[in-house]
Design an enzyme around this catalytic site. Structure first.
Site, short mmCIF file in Angstrom:
data_model
loop_
_atom_site.label_atom_id
_atom_site.label_comp_id
_atom_site.label_asym_id
_atom_site.label_seq_id
_atom_site.Cartn_x
_atom_site.Cartn_y
_atom_site.Cartn_z
N ARG A 213 12.96 3.65 -0.13
CA ARG A 213 11.61 3.67 -0.68
C ARG A 213 11.64 4.01 -2.17
NH1 ARG A 213 8.55 7.62 0.90
NH2 ARG A 213 6.55 6.59 1.28
N ARG B 121 6.22 0.75 -7.13
CA ARG B 121 6.85 1.74 -6.25
C ARG B 121 7.59 1.03 -5.13
NH1 ARG B 121 2.71 5.88 -4.10
NH2 ARG B 121 4.62 6.93 -3.48
N CYS C 223 6.13 -5.02 0.43
CA CYS C 223 6.30 -3.68 -0.12
C CYS C 223 6.19 -2.63 0.99
CB CYS C 223 5.30 -3.43 -1.25
SG CYS C 223 5.70 -1.99 -2.27
N HIS D 87 5.03 -7.84 -4.44
CA HIS D 87 3.66 -8.12 -4.02
C HIS D 87 3.23 -9.53 -4.42
CE1 HIS D 87 2.31 -3.90 -3.09
NE2 HIS D 87 3.28 -3.61 -3.94
N GLY E 49 0.85 -1.19 0.00
CA GLY E 49 0.00 0.00 0.00
C GLY E 49 0.88 1.23 0.00
N GLU E 50 0.63 2.15 0.92
CA GLU E 50 1.44 3.36 1.04
C GLU E 50 1.87 3.46 2.50
OE1 GLU E 50 3.61 6.49 0.64
OE2 GLU E 50 2.00 6.66 2.12
N GLU F 172 0.84 -11.07 -3.21
CA GLU F 172 -0.63 -11.10 -3.12
C GLU F 172 -1.30 -10.65 -4.41
OE1 GLU F 172 0.42 -6.90 -1.72
OE2 GLU F 172 1.32 -8.89 -1.77
#
Length: 254
Positions: free
Chosen positions: A126, A159, A96, A216, A63-64, A218
């Site tokens: 990051r 990202r 992530c 990721h 996510g973030e 998932e």
């Protein structure tokens, strides 16, 4: 062993995707005695301290990371998360943004930095590969999935962070008694073709109860890492409850 509750931190990010793959992964783990099973999985979304306290293990999804940190702080979850990871030593996996949250240090954070949960003695960078439009998929060789496995894992990088340095643990982070802490284990690397293959980016690490991936899993249909991680969870829970591993068998899907 009874019910094993695995939570997915549901503040933001790929929550339902992780739960879906966990549900698909669970049947691949079985007891050596096929006539009975002494454990059962329960997969839940975690948004409160009480829900976290009910968990035997936790996934912090992609996510973030800045948003996750802010929301966790507002909900009073940061300190309970740190206790879950560092004091109770329960199994935790971050993907992530989750990897960023589980790092002790992070580079290229937004102005003012961000609160981290910690647990991995690493510094992450990051957004190593750029913005959202520069996302990519790459074949990864992950030896922990099995020495005989020849099928690459398709890593989805959005990202994505990387581990730029393994750092020395702080004095308060060492294991009580012997004054030592288990080292960080590199579990997977990505060799960027345009860089000539000279430098490998570290994209998967493990240290004691904490596992982190830059990519990721998932967001794929490949459940192998989820199967592998559930096996680690069961071994850890078995050790805590009975003084020995769970003794489960795992047949990784191909």
């Amino acid at each position: 062993m009874g019910k094993i509750t695995v939570g997915v931190l549901a503040l933001q990010g790929g929550v339902v995707e992780h739960i879906s793959l966990l549900q698909k992964a669970a049947p691949y783990i079985s007891s050596p005695d096929t006539s009975k099973s002494d454990f059962d999985f329960d997969f839940i979304q975690v948004r409160t301290k009480n829900e976290l306290a009910a968990c035997d293990a936790l996934i912090i999804p992609g996510g973030e990371s800045t948003t996750m940190s802010i929301v966790a702080q507002r909900l009073g979850l940061l300190d309970p998360l740190r206790d879950f990871v560092k004091v109770q030593g329960k199994p935790v996996w971050g993907t992530c943004a989750g990897l960023v949250m589980l790092a002790e240090e992070a580079s290229a954070t937004k102005k003012g930095g961000q609160e981290l949960v910690g647990g991995l003695d690493v510094r992450v960078l990051r957004n190593r590969y750029g913005t959202q439009i520069q996302s990519f998929v790459a074949d990864l060789r992950l030896p922990f999935l099995g020495e005989t496995d020849t099928t690459p894992f398709r890593g989805v990088f959005i990202r994505a962070p990387v581990v730029e340095e393994i750092i020395s643990p702080s004095a308060e982070a060492v294991t009580p008694g012997d004054g030592k802490k288990e080292p960080v284990e590199v579990m997977g690397v990505y060799r960027k073709p345009s860089e000539g293959g000279e430098d490998d980016d570290i994209v998967a690490v493990r240290q004691r109860n904490v596992f982190g991936t830059s990519f990721h899993p998932e967001l794929t249909s490949d459940i192998r890492i989820h199967v592998w991680w559930l096996k680690q969870v069961l071994d850890a829970v078995g050790e805590q409850k009975t003084g020995q591993g769970a003794g489960v068998q795992v047949d990784l899907p191909v």
